[in-house]
Each structure stands twice: as C-alpha cells, then as structure tokens.
Design an enzyme around this catalytic site. Sequence first.
Site, mmCIF file in Angstrom:
data_model
loop_
_atom_site.group_PDB
_atom_site.id
_atom_site.type_symbol
_atom_site.label_atom_id
_atom_site.label_comp_id
_atom_site.label_asym_id
_atom_site.label_seq_id
_atom_site.Cartn_x
_atom_site.Cartn_y
_atom_site.Cartn_z
ATOM 1 N N ASP A 103 -4.096 13.787 2.294
ATOM 2 C CA ASP A 103 -3.017 12.808 2.188
ATOM 3 C C ASP A 103 -1.772 13.568 1.745
ATOM 4 O O ASP A 103 -1.573 13.837 0.556
ATOM 5 C CB ASP A 103 -3.390 11.712 1.186
ATOM 6 C CG ASP A 103 -2.274 10.684 1.048
ATOM 7 O OD1 ASP A 103 -1.204 10.875 1.665
ATOM 8 O OD2 ASP A 103 -2.470 9.700 0.316
ATOM 9 N N LYS A 112 7.228 9.388 3.665
ATOM 10 C CA LYS A 112 8.322 9.853 2.791
ATOM 11 C C LYS A 112 9.296 10.773 3.539
ATOM 12 O O LYS A 112 10.141 10.289 4.271
ATOM 13 C CB LYS A 112 7.755 10.495 1.522
ATOM 14 C CG LYS A 112 6.948 9.456 0.683
ATOM 15 C CD LYS A 112 6.628 9.951 -0.706
ATOM 16 C CE LYS A 112 5.649 9.061 -1.441
ATOM 17 N NZ LYS A 112 6.225 8.022 -2.248
ATOM 18 N N TYR A 131 -3.558 8.504 -5.604
ATOM 19 C CA TYR A 131 -3.144 7.225 -5.019
ATOM 20 C C TYR A 131 -2.936 7.436 -3.531
ATOM 21 O O TYR A 131 -2.318 8.421 -3.115
ATOM 22 C CB TYR A 131 -1.836 6.767 -5.673
ATOM 23 C CG TYR A 131 -1.235 5.507 -5.081
ATOM 24 C CD1 TYR A 131 -1.851 4.273 -5.243
ATOM 25 C CD2 TYR A 131 -0.040 5.556 -4.363
ATOM 26 C CE1 TYR A 131 -1.285 3.111 -4.712
ATOM 27 C CE2 TYR A 131 0.534 4.398 -3.833
ATOM 28 C CZ TYR A 131 -0.102 3.184 -4.007
ATOM 29 O OH TYR A 131 0.466 2.042 -3.480
HETATM 30 N N1 PLP Z 1 -0.260 8.445 -0.376
HETATM 31 C C1 PLP Z 1 0.416 9.093 -1.335
HETATM 32 C C2 PLP Z 1 -0.035 10.459 -1.748
HETATM 33 C C3 PLP Z 1 1.527 8.510 -1.939
HETATM 34 O O1 PLP Z 1 2.184 9.167 -2.896
HETATM 35 C C4 PLP Z 1 1.926 7.214 -1.521
HETATM 36 C C5 PLP Z 1 3.090 6.546 -2.149
HETATM 37 O O2 PLP Z 1 3.639 6.960 -3.121
HETATM 38 C C6 PLP Z 1 1.197 6.580 -0.510
HETATM 39 C C7 PLP Z 1 0.113 7.217 0.034
HETATM 40 C C8 PLP Z 1 1.609 5.222 -0.032
HETATM 41 O O3 PLP Z 1 2.791 5.341 0.692
HETATM 42 P P1 PLP Z 1 3.760 4.064 0.878
HETATM 43 O O4 PLP Z 1 4.307 3.748 -0.458
HETATM 44 O O5 PLP Z 1 4.790 4.566 1.856
HETATM 45 O O6 PLP Z 1 2.922 2.982 1.454
#
Ligand code: PLP
Length: 425
Positions: free
Chosen positions: A237, A265, A142
């Site tokens: 990511d 995060k 994700y």
């Molecule tokens: N990328 C990863 C690996 C994530 O775990 C998340 C959210 O859990 C995101 C992107 C998206 O981040 P946000 O919820 O701050 O938009």
Amino acid sequence: MSRNAQLFERASRSIPGGVNSPVRAFRSVGGTPRFIKRAQGPYVWDAEDKQYIDYVGSWGPAILGHSHPEVVRAVQEAAVNGLSFGAPTEAEIELAEVLIARLPSLEQVRLVSSGTEATMTAIRLARGATGRNKIVKFEGCYHGHSDSLLVKAGSGLLTFGNPSSAGVPPEFVSHTLTLEYNNLDAVREAFAQHGADIACIIVEPIAGNMNLIKPAAGFLEGLREVCTQHGALLIFDEVMTGFRVGPQGVQGLSGVKPDLTTLAKVIGGGMPVGAFGGSAEIMKHIAPLGGVYQAGTLSGNPVAVAAGLATLRLIAAPGFYDKLAAQTAKLAQGLQERARAAGLAFSADSVGGMFGIYFSDKVPATFAEVSACDTARFNRFFHAMLDHGVHFAPSAFEAGFVSATHDDAVIQSTLDIAEKVFAAI
Ligand code: PLP
C-alpha cells in the site's frame, strides 16, 4: 469568538463533528480546527488570514507545495474541455503509462478516485485471483476505511483510542489476521497455520499512519519470501509512500517487488485520484476481463488526471528527490537537536519527503512503541507551534510532509520557533 471557532460551531451543526474526515477535528489534541481559506507553496492561511508553515500538505499530496502554477493551469485547461464524461480519455492512458513506466512492478493499472478504493479493490482482486479468503495486515497500518481493513487501523482510529470501528459486523473481519509490524516470526507462524487460506498480505512498506515507522532490515524481504512460498499475493500500500519517499516508492528503495501496488495522494496532485496495479496476469481478473468487479462514475476523471499528470511530470525533474530528502532530514534533525538541547525525550526520523517526530528517547519500531510516546507533551508542542504559525498534523500518530517549496528559510524559521517552544513545554 474567533472566526475559526465560529465556523467550527456552524460546521458542527450541519456536519458530524464539524469535519469531513475525523482527524481534522482536533479531537486528540483538543481545541479548534483551523478553517483554511487558501494555500500557496509551503503556506496555508486560515479564516482569520493567519499564515502557517504547513507540514500537513493535504496529508501527502502537496509534494510540489500548494497551488503549483503548472498544476493549477493543467486543471484549468482540462476543466474548460469538460468536467467528466463517463467515457475513456487519452489522458487516462497517459497517466497509466506514466505509472507503469515509473514503477517496474506494474504492467497494468486501474484508476480510481481514492486510496480507500484502491486498497479495497486490491484486496478483492487478491481474493479473486487466489480463490482464498484470509488476508494479513499489520497493527497500526491504515489502508482506508473499507470494512475488512478496519481492524486495529492506525491514525484516525488510534487517535480516538478505538481499535476498530462500530458498524462493521464481526463476520466481515473474521478473515482479517492482524499481526505486529516488523515481526516476521508472527507472519511465519500465521502462514504455518493458515497459509493455504491466505490470499494476501497488505502492508504499508514504510508505515505513515502510526507516525513514521520504517520496516526493520529484512522485514519486507521476509514478507516477499513468505508470500511466494505460500502462493499468496504481496500488496504494497503505497498510497502515502508512492512518489513521496523516492521516485519508485518503497519498492524502489527496498528492491522488494510486490504483486500489487496501491497508489493515491501524490499521483492526483491534490485532486481525487487513486490507482492499483500489478502484472497483466493478475490484472486480467478485473472486470470487464475477469470476474472481480470494480467500477467508478468518476474513475479517471479528466480534471483530476490532468493534475496528476502535471505533478508526475514536475517531480521527475533531475535531483528532485535528493533536494526533498535533504530538506526533510534538515527539519527532522534540527528538531531533534533542539528538543534534546532543551532536555526533552525526543526523536525524529525521515525518508524522502516524509518525517516522524516522537516524544520518546528512541525512534519506535512497532505500534506498541509508538503508543508509549508522550502524547500529552506532543499536544502541548502542537498547540504552541500552531500559535506561532506552524501547522503540524493534529495527532501524535501521523507522519509529516515536506514539499519542494520548503526551502532553507522556511525550515530555519520552523526550527527557530521550535527552539522557543521546546523550552516552554
Ligand atoms: N492507504 C494509506 C497508506 C493511507 O495513508 C491512506 C490515507 O491516508 C489510505 C490508504 C486511504 O486513502 P484515502 O484517504 O484517499 O481513501
């Protein structure tokens, strides 16, 4: 009716599904979400003042435990000077400098307000910098909820049994190739066919959105090699893994250097901060230097940046990650031992302050293997733990998080409760 149930009913009248992010709604596990009133250290308290040991940790940011006094003080001090200016601040430079100093793959970063913004813009940048359209992502990973990335994404979407999202025109994802995680042959084949058109690979270098899945030996190295060979950019990511699995994220653990990194995060310490960055050569394509547009009213928000800076300072303490990894491993191994002693098919794994629990004989390596775990038993485990005051993520497809405040006593009481629960489910 319980206070949580009353609030959920009320919330559901004014907010779709009663929540502002879908997985919070307990759809896959059933039951009533707990409405949280306050949090401190490893604990959260719900609307009925019931205390829970928390392994959600705000889905990753709370690495220091909730409401760390120095982070709260930094937020208070920043707020007194103004909440938002829409003009540059010195603190933003400091945060950028800290990130660059800690992650060798970064020469420049741009601050944003969420992980979604970071990944969405990193993809745009990769396309703009290479002049190519296609992107490669992996099933079960994700990367936030921007259109072109909502293809077979994990966690929330997987939980609903829906591999993609309504409202995304097929044309928007027609350039997104989705491949199996840990399957390097599939990647090589995709590049053999489309290599000249692929702008980037985006990957969770340790996946945390289909439970916890580690990269197989050679997988990340192979991605690096394929990207270099075909002139595509490799995007790690590290929104979840950045400063969570170790002081330099997965890039530090693996030694594999991505072209672009996305963060969020932990770097906001519980406030809305995201970032993306890479070499100055690539970052020069971003506006106002280049033609790839990106902007944000609250980007680099001074209060959020203050929380991030305080957090990054505190987690740089010597031995921080050794202790965090040891406590997390103690939890994961302790759960596995107790579940197996109760005769259950159960495995657990951890890295740094992140863990996965699987109702399965072995630790899964792909989305298909995760999907085959016993979710009905997970749901019984989840509810029994919650009843006994332990707050795990409300889905079998989420990683869990341990903080620096999860000391031996907290882990032990979790394991004592789990022992009883495993015998009963
Ligand atoms: N990328 C990863 C690996 C994530 O775990 C998340 C959210 O859990 C995101 C992107 C998206 O981040 P946000 O919820 O701050 O938009």
